[in-house]
Write a protein that holds these residues in place. Sequence first.
Motif, PDB file in Angstrom:
ATOM      1  N   LEU A 151      48.367 -14.395  43.914  1.00  0.00           N
ATOM      2  CA  LEU A 151      49.271 -13.730  44.506  1.00  0.00           C
ATOM      3  C   LEU A 151      48.434 -13.456  46.207  1.00  0.00           C
ATOM      4  O   LEU A 151      49.156 -13.812  47.057  1.00  0.00           O
ATOM      5  N   ILE A 152      47.174 -13.245  46.088  1.00  0.00           N
ATOM      6  CA  ILE A 152      46.387 -13.305  47.628  1.00  0.00           C
ATOM      7  C   ILE A 152      46.549 -14.787  48.099  1.00  0.00           C
ATOM      8  O   ILE A 152      46.578 -15.028  49.305  1.00  0.00           O
ATOM      9  N   ARG A 153      46.467 -15.782  47.404  1.00  0.00           N
ATOM     10  CA  ARG A 153      46.445 -17.106  47.611  1.00  0.00           C
ATOM     11  C   ARG A 153      47.841 -17.508  48.357  1.00  0.00           C
ATOM     12  O   ARG A 153      47.862 -18.195  49.358  1.00  0.00           O
ATOM     13  N   LYS A 154      48.665 -16.808  47.901  1.00  0.00           N
ATOM     14  CA  LYS A 154      50.225 -17.175  48.272  1.00  0.00           C
ATOM     15  C   LYS A 154      50.642 -16.238  49.427  1.00  0.00           C
ATOM     16  O   LYS A 154      51.587 -16.854  50.232  1.00  0.00           O
ATOM     17  N   ALA A 155      50.235 -14.858  49.468  1.00  0.00           N
ATOM     18  CA  ALA A 155      50.647 -13.921  50.412  1.00  0.00           C
ATOM     19  C   ALA A 155      50.503 -14.477  51.791  1.00  0.00           C
ATOM     20  O   ALA A 155      49.288 -15.011  51.940  1.00  0.00           O
ATOM     21  N   ARG A 156      51.537 -14.337  52.873  1.00  0.00           N
ATOM     22  CA  ARG A 156      51.287 -14.852  54.141  1.00  0.00           C
ATOM     23  C   ARG A 156      50.275 -14.022  55.016  1.00  0.00           C
ATOM     24  O   ARG A 156      49.583 -14.657  55.885  1.00  0.00           O
ATOM     25  N   ILE A 157      50.070 -12.756  54.615  1.00  0.00           N
ATOM     26  CA  ILE A 157      49.133 -11.832  55.458  1.00  0.00           C
ATOM     27  C   ILE A 157      47.767 -12.211  55.160  1.00  0.00           C
ATOM     28  O   ILE A 157      46.769 -12.012  55.753  1.00  0.00           O
ATOM     29  N   PHE A 158      47.450 -13.069  54.027  1.00  0.00           N
ATOM     30  CA  PHE A 158      46.200 -13.541  53.698  1.00  0.00           C
ATOM     31  C   PHE A 158      46.195 -15.047  53.838  1.00  0.00           C
ATOM     32  O   PHE A 158      45.224 -15.661  53.696  1.00  0.00           O
ATOM     33  N   GLY A 159      47.069 -15.366  54.962  1.00  0.00           N
ATOM     34  CA  GLY A 159      46.984 -17.012  55.387  1.00  0.00           C
ATOM     35  C   GLY A 159      47.848 -17.906  54.277  1.00  0.00           C
ATOM     36  O   GLY A 159      47.771 -19.205  54.482  1.00  0.00           O
ATOM     37  N   GLY A 160      48.394 -17.231  53.330  1.00  0.00           N
ATOM     38  CA  GLY A 160      49.253 -18.222  52.305  1.00  0.00           C
ATOM     39  C   GLY A 160      50.322 -18.592  53.072  1.00  0.00           C
ATOM     40  O   GLY A 160      50.919 -18.300  54.150  1.00  0.00           O
ATOM     41  N   GLU A 161      51.304 -19.565  52.354  1.00  0.00           N
ATOM     42  CA  GLU A 161      52.582 -20.060  52.722  1.00  0.00           C
ATOM     43  C   GLU A 161      53.694 -19.219  52.312  1.00  0.00           C
ATOM     44  O   GLU A 161      54.732 -19.564  52.646  1.00  0.00           O
ATOM     45  N   GLY A 162      53.573 -18.224  51.452  1.00  0.00           N
ATOM     46  CA  GLY A 162      54.529 -17.303  50.805  1.00  0.00           C
ATOM     47  C   GLY A 162      55.483 -18.122  50.104  1.00  0.00           C
ATOM     48  O   GLY A 162      55.211 -19.289  49.524  1.00  0.00           O
ATOM     49  N   CYS A 163      56.878 -17.641  49.575  1.00  0.00           N
ATOM     50  CA  CYS A 163      57.645 -18.238  48.923  1.00  0.00           C
ATOM     51  C   CYS A 163      58.254 -19.350  49.934  1.00  0.00           C
ATOM     52  O   CYS A 163      58.737 -19.283  50.964  1.00  0.00           O
ATOM     53  N   THR A 164      58.260 -20.465  49.261  1.00  0.00           N
ATOM     54  CA  THR A 164      58.869 -21.814  50.116  1.00  0.00           C
ATOM     55  C   THR A 164      60.187 -21.932  50.299  1.00  0.00           C
ATOM     56  O   THR A 164      60.895 -22.602  50.684  1.00  0.00           O
ATOM     57  N   LYS A 165      61.184 -20.979  49.368  1.00  0.00           N
ATOM     58  CA  LYS A 165      62.319 -21.097  49.197  1.00  0.00           C
ATOM     59  C   LYS A 165      63.051 -19.919  49.963  1.00  0.00           C
ATOM     60  O   LYS A 165      64.232 -20.209  50.766  1.00  0.00           O
ATOM     61  N   HIS A 166      62.474 -18.869  49.865  1.00  0.00           N
ATOM     62  CA  HIS A 166      63.181 -17.322  50.819  1.00  0.00           C
ATOM     63  C   HIS A 166      62.482 -17.190  51.861  1.00  0.00           C
ATOM     64  O   HIS A 166      61.185 -16.909  52.008  1.00  0.00           O
ATOM     65  N   ILE A 167      63.053 -17.319  53.227  1.00  0.00           N
ATOM     66  CA  ILE A 167      62.488 -17.113  54.404  1.00  0.00           C
ATOM     67  C   ILE A 167      61.827 -15.587  54.464  1.00  0.00           C
ATOM     68  O   ILE A 167      62.541 -14.987  54.029  1.00  0.00           O
ATOM     69  N   ASP A 168      60.583 -15.674  55.219  1.00  0.00           N
ATOM     70  CA  ASP A 168      59.943 -14.613  55.283  1.00  0.00           C
ATOM     71  C   ASP A 168      59.604 -13.958  54.069  1.00  0.00           C
ATOM     72  O   ASP A 168      59.023 -12.594  53.945  1.00  0.00           O
ATOM     73  N   ALA A 169      59.612 -14.254  52.757  1.00  0.00           N
ATOM     74  CA  ALA A 169      59.231 -13.832  51.582  1.00  0.00           C
ATOM     75  C   ALA A 169      57.692 -14.199  51.050  1.00  0.00           C
ATOM     76  O   ALA A 169      57.507 -15.571  51.469  1.00  0.00           O
ATOM     77  N   ASP A 170      56.937 -13.279  50.535  1.00  0.00           N
ATOM     78  CA  ASP A 170      55.860 -13.831  49.768  1.00  0.00           C
ATOM     79  C   ASP A 170      55.816 -14.225  48.469  1.00  0.00           C
ATOM     80  O   ASP A 170      55.312 -15.289  47.868  1.00  0.00           O
ATOM     81  N   PHE A 171      56.954 -13.807  47.989  1.00  0.00           N
ATOM     82  CA  PHE A 171      57.125 -14.358  46.368  1.00  0.00           C
ATOM     83  C   PHE A 171      58.605 -13.728  46.402  1.00  0.00           C
ATOM     84  O   PHE A 171      59.150 -12.926  46.763  1.00  0.00           O
ATOM     85  N   CYS A 172      59.090 -14.529  45.324  1.00  0.00           N
ATOM     86  CA  CYS A 172      60.589 -14.319  44.905  1.00  0.00           C
ATOM     87  C   CYS A 172      60.533 -13.869  43.565  1.00  0.00           C
ATOM     88  O   CYS A 172      60.019 -14.435  42.707  1.00  0.00           O
ATOM     89  N   THR A 173      61.612 -13.279  43.361  1.00  0.00           N
ATOM     90  CA  THR A 173      61.920 -12.912  41.640  1.00  0.00           C
ATOM     91  C   THR A 173      62.731 -13.714  40.941  1.00  0.00           C
ATOM     92  O   THR A 173      63.476 -13.310  39.884  1.00  0.00           O
ATOM     93  N   GLU A 174      63.174 -14.963  41.590  1.00  0.00           N
ATOM     94  CA  GLU A 174      64.120 -15.483  40.735  1.00  0.00           C
ATOM     95  C   GLU A 174      63.571 -16.797  39.848  1.00  0.00           C
ATOM     96  O   GLU A 174      64.170 -17.824  39.435  1.00  0.00           O
ATOM     97  N   GLY A 175      62.218 -16.754  39.739  1.00  0.00           N
ATOM     98  CA  GLY A 175      61.241 -17.573  38.836  1.00  0.00           C
ATOM     99  C   GLY A 175      60.725 -18.873  39.818  1.00  0.00           C
ATOM    100  O   GLY A 175      59.741 -19.289  39.174  1.00  0.00           O
ATOM    101  N   HIS A 176      61.226 -19.114  40.831  1.00  0.00           N
ATOM    102  CA  HIS A 176      60.585 -20.082  41.620  1.00  0.00           C
ATOM    103  C   HIS A 176      59.192 -19.989  41.824  1.00  0.00           C
ATOM    104  O   HIS A 176      58.526 -20.886  41.991  1.00  0.00           O
ATOM    105  N   CYS A 177      58.966 -18.622  42.019  1.00  0.00           N
ATOM    106  CA  CYS A 177      57.524 -18.392  42.514  1.00  0.00           C
ATOM    107  C   CYS A 177      56.641 -18.300  41.131  1.00  0.00           C
ATOM    108  O   CYS A 177      55.370 -17.720  41.243  1.00  0.00           O
ATOM    109  N   GLY A 178      56.997 -18.238  40.218  1.00  0.00           N
ATOM    110  CA  GLY A 178      56.260 -17.976  38.865  1.00  0.00           C
ATOM    111  C   GLY A 178      57.057 -16.772  38.107  1.00  0.00           C
ATOM    112  O   GLY A 178      57.979 -16.219  38.467  1.00  0.00           O
TER     113      GLY A 178
END
Length: 479
Positions: A57-84
């Motif tokens: 999660l830390i690796r993915k979250a944008r406040i820690f420099g990650g790129e967030g969810c690549t499908k949903h704009i401005d999201a760090d993680f999505c709950t539709e399975g795409h992010c895991g």
Amino acid sequence: MKNSENLVLIKVYDKKANALINRSIDEFIPELVAAQINIDFELEAIKAQTIIARTALIRKARIFGGEGCTKHIDADFCTEGHCGPWISKEKLKSKWGKNFQKNWEKLVRANEETRYLIMTIKNKVINPRYHPTCGGSTENSENVEDYNVLYLRKVLCNYCTSSPYWENFKDVSIDEIEEKFNIKLGKTSPINEANIDNIIEVIERDEEGRVKKIKLGDKVFKGTEFCKCLGLDSTRFGWRPTALRFETRGKGHGLGLCQYGANEIAKQGQKAEEILRYYYTGIDIKKYEKPDKNKPINNKVIVIDPGHGGKENTGVIGELGLIEKDITLSISQELKKELEDLGAQVILTRYTDEYISLNKRAKIANEIRPNFFISIHMNSFTNSNIAGTEIYHYRGDKEGENIANFIIKNMAEKIGSVNRGVKVADFYLLKTVTKSAIHIEVEYLTNLEEEKKLMECDYSKKIAQSIANGITEYYQYQI
Ligand SMILES: [Zn+2]
Ligand SMILES: [Zn+2]
Ligand SMILES: [Zn+2]
């Protein structure tokens, strides 16, 4: 434990609500872990999985420099399975029923007891792979994914032998195999049989093709007897294999942690950190650094592209003699300082007055893969009355558009430039840079007033500050 000082928030795109929701990392992690591992596993195995979930999660979250969810704009993680895998607390209530309270407490405890801990190597957050059962040994990353990852090395694991996945099988029909592999395994007529040595074998057929004696395993049967027993229509029969049973050992890609193995090691009394060190070669386990309020864009990587450069590419030249390539470089250098003070890592496509092709500029950016890319330019027009700022982004680049809006608003406020709007353009760099990219036409060099302002000594700095303000606001708004 609801101390807002300690709250680190991420933005989760919630599929059910179809909205971005702020979630605290500590509240969110148990919902990830619940979806990733069998809750009945030992506490230390659950704790190991919790550190895995937090690391990812830390690796993915944008406040820690990650790129967030690549499908949903401005999201760090999505709950539709795409992010895991993820499961909501509500769903867990119905799934676990009367065990919910006990199980949830176990997850919360695992989180508390491993608070802030993540896995790193050389100070970089690792990509913590895991799988249900390795079947005897985990895998070297290059055997699965073509590239060599230092911490994903093969380790022997005889801890998962009691996993239900240790041995398993799947029957696949010949038809399915023929279809999947696009091959023909050959049909037989009623008096031919496929050769399956040691299993079934005709000992004797008569001239008409009737089976007189047949061997099944090591027993010999009369054809008639065999036929009756199986309810076949005739002793004139053959066979062909219609299915292959594939027997497997282990489950999953084999990279990183073996979950059943981890559970067994936990039963033997080892701690979560020892389990992780066993499966991830050479890693460190340490607390992540919370985002610093004074460094609002900590960990962001930004590439600034000072437009033009060199003798052959001066850009616009103003009436008073200002040259676009010089101003773009001085604004870019000021902007670099401003952004670095705010915690960002900044790279320029040029640091001196030199010619750099657009192709090379794009290449620099694409190798670095920054959070975003800014080209700095000065505008020109035949009508010298025209003044103000324009910012361009590529069609569909929502993030670029959002950043541009924050920047142009700040420029209008701080340096008083006319807001001429955020617009779509298909400039080469906007199109070729693979990350969000914007192109700022700061002001008009063909407008005498603007050229005069640009000649004031600290004006570049003011422009840079207004751009940096816009970027900071964009990211704070995101948090
Ligand atoms: Zn996603
Ligand atoms: Zn294993
Ligand atoms: Zn230009």
